[in-house]
Design a protein around this motif. Sequence first.
Motif, PDB file in Angstrom:
ATOM      1  N   LEU A 156       0.847  -1.203   0.000  1.00 50.74           N
ATOM      2  CA  LEU A 156       0.000   0.000   0.000  1.00 50.74           C
ATOM      3  C   LEU A 156       0.875   1.242   0.000  1.00 50.74           C
ATOM      4  O   LEU A 156       1.945   1.252   0.617  1.00 50.74           O
ATOM      5  N   VAL A 157       0.399   2.297  -0.642  1.00 49.03           N
ATOM      6  CA  VAL A 157       1.036   3.602  -0.503  1.00 49.03           C
ATOM      7  C   VAL A 157      -0.067   4.600  -0.137  1.00 49.03           C
ATOM      8  O   VAL A 157      -1.206   4.474  -0.587  1.00 49.03           O
ATOM      9  N   SER A 158       0.282   5.569   0.714  1.00 48.57           N
ATOM     10  CA  SER A 158      -0.753   6.430   1.296  1.00 48.57           C
ATOM     11  C   SER A 158      -1.141   7.615   0.423  1.00 48.57           C
ATOM     12  O   SER A 158      -2.093   8.332   0.751  1.00 48.57           O
ATOM     13  N   GLY A 159      -0.403   7.832  -0.671  1.00 50.56           N
ATOM     14  CA  GLY A 159      -0.733   8.959  -1.541  1.00 50.56           C
ATOM     15  C   GLY A 159       0.202   9.002  -2.731  1.00 50.56           C
ATOM     16  O   GLY A 159       0.999   8.075  -2.949  1.00 50.56           O
ATOM     17  N   SER A 160       0.128  10.085  -3.483  1.00 44.18           N
ATOM     18  CA  SER A 160       0.906  10.199  -4.719  1.00 44.18           C
ATOM     19  C   SER A 160       2.395  10.266  -4.399  1.00 44.18           C
ATOM     20  O   SER A 160       2.797  10.787  -3.370  1.00 44.18           O
ATOM     21  N   VAL A 161       3.198   9.734  -5.316  1.00 40.82           N
ATOM     22  CA  VAL A 161       4.642   9.668  -5.076  1.00 40.82           C
ATOM     23  C   VAL A 161       5.395  10.687  -5.937  1.00 40.82           C
ATOM     24  O   VAL A 161       4.950  11.076  -7.017  1.00 40.82           O
ATOM     25  N   GLY A 162       6.549  11.122  -5.415  1.00 39.73           N
ATOM     26  CA  GLY A 162       7.447  12.012  -6.167  1.00 39.73           C
ATOM     27  C   GLY A 162       7.134  13.486  -6.041  1.00 39.73           C
ATOM     28  O   GLY A 162       7.831  14.317  -6.639  1.00 39.73           O
TER      29      GLY A 162
ATOM     30  N   LEU B 193      10.955  26.077 -15.192  1.00 40.05           N
ATOM     31  CA  LEU B 193       9.578  25.586 -15.085  1.00 40.05           C
ATOM     32  C   LEU B 193       8.970  26.093 -13.781  1.00 40.05           C
ATOM     33  O   LEU B 193       9.630  26.160 -12.764  1.00 40.05           O
ATOM     34  N   ARG B 194       7.718  26.458 -13.807  1.00 37.96           N
ATOM     35  CA  ARG B 194       6.994  26.792 -12.582  1.00 37.96           C
ATOM     36  C   ARG B 194       5.677  26.030 -12.581  1.00 37.96           C
ATOM     37  O   ARG B 194       5.167  25.639 -13.637  1.00 37.96           O
ATOM     38  N   GLY B 195       5.170  25.816 -11.420  1.00 38.41           N
ATOM     39  CA  GLY B 195       3.881  25.135 -11.353  1.00 38.41           C
ATOM     40  C   GLY B 195       3.271  25.363  -9.998  1.00 38.41           C
ATOM     41  O   GLY B 195       3.860  26.025  -9.151  1.00 38.41           O
ATOM     42  N   ASP B 196       2.101  24.826  -9.794  1.00 41.05           N
ATOM     43  CA  ASP B 196       1.470  24.990  -8.481  1.00 41.05           C
ATOM     44  C   ASP B 196       1.594  23.726  -7.642  1.00 41.05           C
ATOM     45  O   ASP B 196       0.875  23.534  -6.679  1.00 41.05           O
ATOM     46  N   LEU B 197       2.518  22.875  -8.009  1.00 44.09           N
ATOM     47  CA  LEU B 197       2.740  21.644  -7.261  1.00 44.09           C
ATOM     48  C   LEU B 197       3.279  21.962  -5.872  1.00 44.09           C
ATOM     49  O   LEU B 197       4.126  22.821  -5.706  1.00 44.09           O
ATOM     50  N   GLN B 198       2.759  21.250  -4.873  1.00 43.94           N
ATOM     51  CA  GLN B 198       3.224  21.409  -3.502  1.00 43.94           C
ATOM     52  C   GLN B 198       3.965  20.156  -3.054  1.00 43.94           C
ATOM     53  O   GLN B 198       3.621  19.044  -3.447  1.00 43.94           O
ATOM     54  N   SER B 199       4.955  20.364  -2.206  1.00 45.67           N
ATOM     55  CA  SER B 199       5.590  19.227  -1.545  1.00 45.67           C
ATOM     56  C   SER B 199       4.553  18.483  -0.717  1.00 45.67           C
ATOM     57  O   SER B 199       3.613  19.086  -0.191  1.00 45.67           O
ATOM     58  N   ASP B 200       4.732  17.188  -0.579  1.00 45.86           N
ATOM     59  CA  ASP B 200       3.850  16.405   0.300  1.00 45.86           C
ATOM     60  C   ASP B 200       4.345  16.400   1.741  1.00 45.86           C
ATOM     61  O   ASP B 200       3.766  15.690   2.586  1.00 45.86           O
ATOM     62  N   SER B 201       5.383  17.180   2.049  1.00 42.15           N
ATOM     63  CA  SER B 201       5.960  17.195   3.409  1.00 42.15           C
ATOM     64  C   SER B 201       4.867  17.297   4.471  1.00 42.15           C
ATOM     65  O   SER B 201       4.101  18.258   4.499  1.00 42.15           O
ATOM     66  N   ALA B 202       4.785  16.300   5.318  1.00 39.83           N
ATOM     67  CA  ALA B 202       3.723  16.249   6.333  1.00 39.83           C
ATOM     68  C   ALA B 202       4.053  15.201   7.378  1.00 39.83           C
ATOM     69  O   ALA B 202       4.900  14.332   7.169  1.00 39.83           O
ATOM     70  N   CYS B 203       3.360  15.305   8.475  1.00 34.87           N
ATOM     71  CA  CYS B 203       3.460  14.319   9.555  1.00 34.87           C
ATOM     72  C   CYS B 203       2.558  13.131   9.229  1.00 34.87           C
ATOM     73  O   CYS B 203       1.357  13.305   9.008  1.00 34.87           O
ATOM     74  N   ILE B 204       3.121  11.932   9.205  1.00 34.87           N
ATOM     75  CA  ILE B 204       2.318  10.764   8.838  1.00 34.87           C
ATOM     76  C   ILE B 204       1.865   9.964  10.054  1.00 34.87           C
ATOM     77  O   ILE B 204       1.403   8.828   9.916  1.00 34.87           O
ATOM     78  N   VAL B 205       1.994  10.562  11.229  1.00 36.75           N
ATOM     79  CA  VAL B 205       1.570   9.849  12.444  1.00 36.75           C
ATOM     80  C   VAL B 205       0.111   9.385  12.357  1.00 36.75           C
ATOM     81  O   VAL B 205      -0.191   8.222  12.680  1.00 36.75           O
ATOM     82  N   PRO B 206      -0.841  10.229  11.914  1.00 37.55           N
ATOM     83  CA  PRO B 206      -2.231   9.748  11.852  1.00 37.55           C
ATOM     84  C   PRO B 206      -2.399   8.555  10.900  1.00 37.55           C
ATOM     85  O   PRO B 206      -3.169   7.630  11.196  1.00 37.55           O
ATOM     86  N   LEU B 207      -1.664   8.563   9.787  1.00 38.08           N
ATOM     87  CA  LEU B 207      -1.740   7.439   8.852  1.00 38.08           C
ATOM     88  C   LEU B 207      -1.200   6.169   9.518  1.00 38.08           C
ATOM     89  O   LEU B 207      -1.813   5.092   9.431  1.00 38.08           O
ATOM     90  N   ALA B 208      -0.046   6.299  10.164  1.00 38.14           N
ATOM     91  CA  ALA B 208       0.550   5.131  10.827  1.00 38.14           C
ATOM     92  C   ALA B 208      -0.362   4.624  11.938  1.00 38.14           C
ATOM     93  O   ALA B 208      -0.517   3.411  12.126  1.00 38.14           O
TER      94      ALA B 208
ATOM     95  N   THR C 266      -9.179   1.370   3.176  1.00 36.67           N
ATOM     96  CA  THR C 266     -10.335   2.203   3.547  1.00 36.67           C
ATOM     97  C   THR C 266     -10.004   3.094   4.738  1.00 36.67           C
ATOM     98  O   THR C 266     -10.355   4.276   4.769  1.00 36.67           O
ATOM     99  N   ALA C 267      -9.285   2.511   5.712  1.00 37.41           N
ATOM    100  CA  ALA C 267      -8.910   3.290   6.901  1.00 37.41           C
ATOM    101  C   ALA C 267      -8.020   4.468   6.515  1.00 37.41           C
ATOM    102  O   ALA C 267      -8.192   5.586   7.019  1.00 37.41           O
ATOM    103  N   LEU C 268      -7.075   4.232   5.616  1.00 31.33           N
ATOM    104  CA  LEU C 268      -6.202   5.328   5.162  1.00 31.33           C
ATOM    105  C   LEU C 268      -7.004   6.392   4.423  1.00 31.33           C
ATOM    106  O   LEU C 268      -6.809   7.597   4.619  1.00 31.33           O
ATOM    107  N   GLN C 269      -7.897   5.941   3.567  1.00 25.91           N
ATOM    108  CA  GLN C 269      -8.621   6.879   2.707  1.00 25.91           C
ATOM    109  C   GLN C 269      -9.571   7.783   3.489  1.00 25.91           C
ATOM    110  O   GLN C 269     -10.000   8.816   2.986  1.00 25.91           O
TER     111      GLN C 269
END
Lengths: 344, 344
Positions: free
Chosen positions: B178-184, B199-214, B296-299
């Motif tokens: 399983l992976v919890s979200g988009s990669v890269g 290049l510019r874009g509106d992409l954001q880093s996924d940097s976040a605390c994954i404690v709730p997912l774990a 389902t729990a992750l989603q």
Amino acid sequence: MQLSVTGIHMNKDQYITLAHGNGGRFMRELIEQLFARHLHNPLLDVQTDAMNLGKMDGEIIFSVDGFTVQPLEFPGGDIGSLAVHGTVNDLAVSGAIPRYLSLSAIIEEGLLIRDLERYIISMARAAENAGVVIVTGDTKVVPRGHGGGLYLTTTGIGIKKSGVNLGIQRIQPGDHILVSGSVGDHGTCVMLAREAFGLRGDLQSDSACIVPLADQLTEFDGLKFMRDPTRGGLATVLHELAGLSGYSFMLQEEQIPVQDPVRTVCEMLGYDPLYLACEGRLVAIVAAEQSAAALTALQQLEDGQRAAIIGEVGQQGGDVILRTALGGERILDELEDDPLPRIC
Amino acid sequence: MQLSVTGIHMNKDQYITLAHGNGGRFMRELIEQLFARHLHNPLLDVQTDAMNLGKMDGEIIFSVDGFTVQPLEFPGGDIGSLAVHGTVNDLAVSGAIPRYLSLSAIIEEGLLIRDLERYIISMARAAENAGVVIVTGDTKVVPRGHGGGLYLTTTGIGIKKSGVNLGIQRIQPGDHILVSGSVGDHGTCVMLAREAFGLRGDLQSDSACIVPLADQLTEFDGLKFMRDPTRGGLATVLHELAGLSGYSFMLQEEQIPVQDPVRTVCEMLGYDPLYLACEGRLVAIVAAEQSAAALTALQQLEDGQRAAIIGEVGQQGGDVILRTALGGERILDELEDDPLPRIC
């Protein structure tokens, strides 16, 4: 860190490249063949980014230090041994038994792999000597021109020795101030090692593990406080204690051990050895009635032979006052804009 | 770190100087007015270089990470929040509850004090959000041209959650990946933030605390292993697991969530998003019979909405094999000389 030492052998006459930091094969080989190989211990044999230390009895003491010393090697030590001593000593002066270290290495592209290995071996020896194990680590590589060869951070976990009660609030007027050896050796030695002044000498850094010294002192219930006088030296530690306790700290200049070459170099260059870093000394505040016995206990250790009682805690005031042999007095101010960068 | 916020106020439009690292007044003011002020917590109020955490029940988990990201700020985060997330996440995927962090900051002369303050505030917010306290720290200043603005190392202490049993030895053929979200996202975002590619874009880093997912996943006894795919990305984590377990890991390409802008940028620049860093994702190996419920729990969590089952553990082999929608197969090799330096 990785499980085991496998794969083809690195050519250690090559240099660190950015690929050694990318998470892939080169990084794995670097970690396996240098870090894991030399820092090897049973606990490092795991497959995750975090280490299970198991249950630990007693109060847990936690301390961190970064190391950016320049040059990376100097007479009496190098950044590897220094990074172990620095954090182990912070734990020891807190009255703890040092147990575990983590290591973060920020490596500059272009560092010779053989040099890096030497610092890691030095670190491994210092850890073994101090009775700690390096249980988890991380490496990063930064581009050439964005680092100083090697920066290290060690974080330590120790267990508080039971029955040892240290704190600034225990300090009282009349307590004696002890130092375990000569001051300013490390700072002066690193200055000379930079060769920027055209001076050379046989002076060695005092970089060392002070756990045995601290162990001796914690036998005395009259021990009030300990600290290792690193950046900013003896004067800075005492200035901080004076500010926090509210008492003045009275020093007898001729009692403070300063090695002749340190005194000579400092006179030539305009530095005050009382403000220069030590990396293997201990300052202790001890109840007057136990200070002679505590001094004797220190002097029985190899690293404590030049230990001395250098002054006493005075009345309210918050200053650090240096009394000269001739009876003069000089206030040791807080260090201001007098940088000697990258000394530790 | 120092006791309290006192003294004259720093001018934050000034720049870090070498004197901010010398152990004296400027360093004290920097620590008091930036670090202690924003990271303030009851435990930080001490007068020693080491922190007494008291007794801790349970198994202690210890983890360290260094951070050298360039640029120091990027869409979705900065080096301060990243340094909290990185170490907290390493603890979380080990099945631990993150509790304490130490911080080592290596600051380059010339950094604007106001910028440094912003990263510290960001770090304080990330720590609060993750439920950890930064209890001890150290700062060093290196001369201009010897650093990258700011390098951070965080070391974390967590407590193992009881009843959670994770390990590579539990992985078996047929388990789901399983992976919890988009990669890269993070790797691509930092690349773009360097503006080196126009290049510019509106992409954001996924940097976040994954404690709730774990936390969600550790409710399942069929959870075998977790890891956060940082440097080297998803492919590198799975390659390591394949090597250590001896099993092959089979991925379905079209199941792996990759955001469109990430795919587009990677195609243009020749990167593979499967090898690019995430900083807020989680990879989990879960017994097949529980994977749908775990998904389902992750989603149900905001950061897990794009979670997916992306493949399964195959038979003996030790390879990572990517199956395409058209039925083709491609082996994902270990990352070699393809550096994207200072991504984290």
